[in-house]
Design a protein around this motif. Sequence first.
Motif, PDB file in Angstrom:
ATOM      1  N   GLU A 296       0.810  -1.209   0.000  1.00  0.00           N
ATOM      2  CA  GLU A 296       0.000   0.000   0.000  1.00  0.00           C
ATOM      3  C   GLU A 296       0.845   1.261   0.000  1.00  0.00           C
ATOM      4  N   ALA A 297       2.072   1.172   0.512  1.00  0.00           N
ATOM      5  CA  ALA A 297       2.948   2.344   0.561  1.00  0.00           C
ATOM      6  C   ALA A 297       3.603   2.639  -0.782  1.00  0.00           C
ATOM      7  N   LEU A 298       3.397   1.761  -1.755  1.00  0.00           N
ATOM      8  CA  LEU A 298       4.024   1.921  -3.067  1.00  0.00           C
ATOM      9  C   LEU A 298       3.018   2.489  -4.052  1.00  0.00           C
ATOM     10  N   ALA A 299       3.434   3.525  -4.790  1.00  0.00           N
ATOM     11  CA  ALA A 299       2.507   4.248  -5.654  1.00  0.00           C
ATOM     12  C   ALA A 299       2.550   3.805  -7.111  1.00  0.00           C
ATOM     13  N   THR A 300       3.409   2.860  -7.456  1.00  0.00           N
ATOM     14  CA  THR A 300       3.571   2.477  -8.858  1.00  0.00           C
ATOM     15  C   THR A 300       2.458   1.537  -9.322  1.00  0.00           C
ATOM     16  N   PRO A 301       2.154   1.550 -10.620  1.00  0.00           N
ATOM     17  CA  PRO A 301       1.119   0.644 -11.146  1.00  0.00           C
ATOM     18  C   PRO A 301       1.581  -0.803 -11.265  1.00  0.00           C
ATOM     19  N   ILE A 302       2.886  -1.043 -11.138  1.00  0.00           N
ATOM     20  CA  ILE A 302       3.440  -2.391 -11.199  1.00  0.00           C
ATOM     21  C   ILE A 302       4.258  -2.635  -9.937  1.00  0.00           C
ATOM     22  N   VAL A 303       4.026  -3.772  -9.284  1.00  0.00           N
ATOM     23  CA  VAL A 303       4.834  -4.190  -8.140  1.00  0.00           C
ATOM     24  C   VAL A 303       5.264  -5.626  -8.365  1.00  0.00           C
ATOM     25  N   LEU A 304       6.565  -5.868  -8.301  1.00  0.00           N
ATOM     26  CA  LEU A 304       7.087  -7.223  -8.497  1.00  0.00           C
ATOM     27  C   LEU A 304       7.571  -7.791  -7.170  1.00  0.00           C
ATOM     28  N   THR A 305       7.407  -9.102  -7.022  1.00  0.00           N
ATOM     29  CA  THR A 305       7.887  -9.761  -5.816  1.00  0.00           C
ATOM     30  C   THR A 305       8.355 -11.167  -6.159  1.00  0.00           C
ATOM     31  N   GLY A 307       8.707 -15.457  -5.634  1.00  0.00           N
ATOM     32  CA  GLY A 307       7.818 -16.582  -5.394  1.00  0.00           C
ATOM     33  C   GLY A 307       7.672 -16.893  -3.916  1.00  0.00           C
ATOM     34  N   LYS A 308       8.749 -16.747  -3.156  1.00  0.00           N
ATOM     35  CA  LYS A 308       8.714 -17.008  -1.720  1.00  0.00           C
ATOM     36  C   LYS A 308       7.765 -16.042  -1.014  1.00  0.00           C
ATOM     37  N   ASP A 309       7.748 -14.787  -1.456  1.00  0.00           N
ATOM     38  CA  ASP A 309       6.824 -13.813  -0.874  1.00  0.00           C
ATOM     39  C   ASP A 309       5.396 -14.067  -1.331  1.00  0.00           C
ATOM     40  N   ALA A 310       5.252 -14.466  -2.583  1.00  0.00           N
ATOM     41  CA  ALA A 310       3.925 -14.580  -3.178  1.00  0.00           C
ATOM     42  C   ALA A 310       3.037 -15.594  -2.478  1.00  0.00           C
ATOM     43  N   VAL A 311       3.626 -16.640  -1.887  1.00  0.00           N
ATOM     44  CA  VAL A 311       2.793 -17.666  -1.236  1.00  0.00           C
ATOM     45  C   VAL A 311       2.070 -17.106  -0.017  1.00  0.00           C
ATOM     46  N   LYS A 312       2.429 -15.891   0.405  1.00  0.00           N
ATOM     47  CA  LYS A 312       1.789 -15.270   1.575  1.00  0.00           C
ATOM     48  C   LYS A 312       0.982 -14.023   1.221  1.00  0.00           C
ATOM     49  N   CYS A 313       0.898 -13.678  -0.062  1.00  0.00           N
ATOM     50  CA  CYS A 313       0.348 -12.378  -0.449  1.00  0.00           C
ATOM     51  C   CYS A 313      -0.969 -12.426  -1.212  1.00  0.00           C
ATOM     52  N   ALA A 314      -1.455 -13.604  -1.574  1.00  0.00           N
ATOM     53  CA  ALA A 314      -2.654 -13.682  -2.415  1.00  0.00           C
ATOM     54  C   ALA A 314      -3.856 -13.018  -1.747  1.00  0.00           C
ATOM     55  N   ARG A 315      -3.927 -13.069  -0.431  1.00  0.00           N
ATOM     56  CA  ARG A 315      -5.112 -12.555   0.269  1.00  0.00           C
ATOM     57  C   ARG A 315      -5.267 -11.040   0.154  1.00  0.00           C
ATOM     58  N   PHE A 316      -4.207 -10.337  -0.234  1.00  0.00           N
ATOM     59  CA  PHE A 316      -4.306  -8.889  -0.364  1.00  0.00           C
ATOM     60  C   PHE A 316      -5.085  -8.482  -1.610  1.00  0.00           C
ATOM     61  N   GLN A 317      -5.187  -9.390  -2.589  1.00  0.00           N
ATOM     62  CA  GLN A 317      -5.937  -9.117  -3.815  1.00  0.00           C
ATOM     63  C   GLN A 317      -5.519  -7.793  -4.458  1.00  0.00           C
ATOM     64  N   ASP A 318      -4.211  -7.588  -4.514  1.00  0.00           N
ATOM     65  CA  ASP A 318      -3.658  -6.384  -5.114  1.00  0.00           C
ATOM     66  C   ASP A 318      -3.342  -6.681  -6.585  1.00  0.00           C
ATOM     67  N   SER A 319      -4.092  -6.080  -7.485  1.00  0.00           N
ATOM     68  CA  SER A 319      -3.971  -6.389  -8.909  1.00  0.00           C
ATOM     69  C   SER A 319      -2.672  -5.880  -9.517  1.00  0.00           C
ATOM     70  N   ARG A 320      -1.890  -5.111  -8.771  1.00  0.00           N
ATOM     71  CA  ARG A 320      -0.616  -4.601  -9.302  1.00  0.00           C
ATOM     72  C   ARG A 320       0.519  -5.609  -9.155  1.00  0.00           C
ATOM     73  N   ILE A 321       0.331  -6.653  -8.338  1.00  0.00           N
ATOM     74  CA  ILE A 321       1.440  -7.541  -7.985  1.00  0.00           C
ATOM     75  C   ILE A 321       1.691  -8.575  -9.079  1.00  0.00           C
ATOM     76  N   TRP A 322       2.934  -8.632  -9.531  1.00  0.00           N
ATOM     77  CA  TRP A 322       3.418  -9.672 -10.432  1.00  0.00           C
ATOM     78  C   TRP A 322       4.496 -10.471  -9.709  1.00  0.00           C
ATOM     79  N   VAL A 323       4.407 -11.779  -9.843  1.00  0.00           N
ATOM     80  CA  VAL A 323       5.389 -12.678  -9.229  1.00  0.00           C
ATOM     81  C   VAL A 323       6.445 -13.017 -10.270  1.00  0.00           C
ATOM     82  N   VAL A 324       7.706 -12.781  -9.926  1.00  0.00           N
ATOM     83  CA  VAL A 324       8.793 -13.091 -10.842  1.00  0.00           C
ATOM     84  C   VAL A 324       9.293 -14.498 -10.547  1.00  0.00           C
ATOM     85  N   HIS A 325       9.176 -15.378 -11.516  1.00  0.00           N
ATOM     86  CA  HIS A 325       9.680 -16.736 -11.382  1.00  0.00           C
ATOM     87  C   HIS A 325      11.073 -16.790 -12.002  1.00  0.00           C
TER      88      HIS A 325
END
Length: 360
Positions: A296-305, A307-325
Motif C-alpha cells: 500500500e505504501a508503493l505508488a507504482t502501477p506495477i509491483v514485483l515480488t 515466489g517465496k513472498d507470493a505464497v503469503k500475499c494472495a489474500r491482499f488481492q492487489d492487482s498490481r502484484i506480479w510474481v517473478v519466477h
Amino acid sequence: MKAPAALVRGLHSAWRKKGWLSTLLLPLSWIAAAAVARKRSQFEHKPALVHHCRIPVVVVGNIYVGGTGKTPVVIALLRALQSKGWHPGVVSRGYGVKVGDRARTGQGDLDAGQFGDEPALIARTAGVPVSVHPDRTEAARRLRRDFPNVDIIVADDGLQHLALGRDLEILVQDARGIGNGRMLPAGPLREPADRLRYVDVIVTNLVAGQPDPAPVDSPARQVRMRLEPVKAEKLVSGETLNWADWLAEHGKEPASAVAGIGQPARFFAMLRHHGLTLSQTASLDDHYDYAESPFEALATPIVLTTGKDAVKCARFQDSRIWVVHAEPRFSDPGWLDHVHEMLRLIARHKASVVPRRRGD
C-alpha cells in the motif's frame, strides 16, 4: 524473537572483516567452536544417535548465517531428479511454524502459514511432498510413512542437524564466501570454515553481472549459479508471460519491487540486470509474515515480488502484484547428472545392505 533489521545489517557489515567488534567477540566464537566440535564428536562416536534412512538423503545447506540462495538449488535438484525417474520428497524445519510433536506433511498447494514459506513454495513449484518439523529425523520418518513412494529425501537446510544421516551434502554460499572466516558471533559462520572441505558440492550463488570468485580450497565439485527471470505471473489472475514478453508489454511502466528474503538486494539487482528500471524497492525481513500489506505504501502501477513472498500475499488481492519466477543458470550444468549418478549407486548399495525397519 528476531533481531532488528538494523542490527542484522550492522553485524553482516562487521563480519566482512576482522575489525575491532569481531575481535572483541572472538572469545565467544571460541566457545561456539568448542560446542560445535563436541556435538560433532558425540554423533561420530555414538552412531546409534544418527537416523539412517533406507533411501538416499541429500542435504542442501550452508554455514553462513542468513540467506545464501538454497531454495532455488533445492528446486533445481528436485526437477533434475524427477527428470531421471526419481520420486523425491523434502524435509524442512518449517521456519516460523508451530508444528507440535508430529511432523506435518502435505503436497501441492500448501498453506504457508501451516508449512512455512519455503516448503510451500517448493511444494507448489516442484510438486513434491514435503514434511516439516524442527527435528529432521521426525520429518523424514513421517514423510516416508505418509508418502511411501518417495525414493529419495532432500533436506532443505539442516547441514548442522547431525541426527539425520545423509549420503550427500550440497553447500550453497554467495559472493560473501566465508566472510571474515570466524564463527558466530565474531563472524557469520555456523561451523568452522574448513567444513567446506567435507561437502560433496559447493554452489556459489552470484548476482547477475558479478565476477566469478576464486575457487574454494576444497575437493568438492564447485559450481557457480546466477538466477535469471524466466516468467512473470499476475498474482490475482494467474496470467503468465515469459520475461521477454512481459518486459515488452510492461517494462516501460513505473515499477517497484518488494522482497522478504535473506538478501533482497540480489532480487532487485537481478531485475535491473535483466532490463527493468525500478522506481522504488522495499527490503523486508527474511520470512516476513505479511500480517499487513507492505504494498500500500508503493505508488507504482506495477509491483514485483518473489515466489517465496507470493505464497503469503494472495489474500491482499492487489492487482498490481506480479510474481517473478526465476531459475538458476549453472556454470556446470553437468553437476546435476553427477549427483544423480552418485545417488543411483548409493540407492543400490543401501537396498542391498540396510535391513528394513518398521517406520523407516
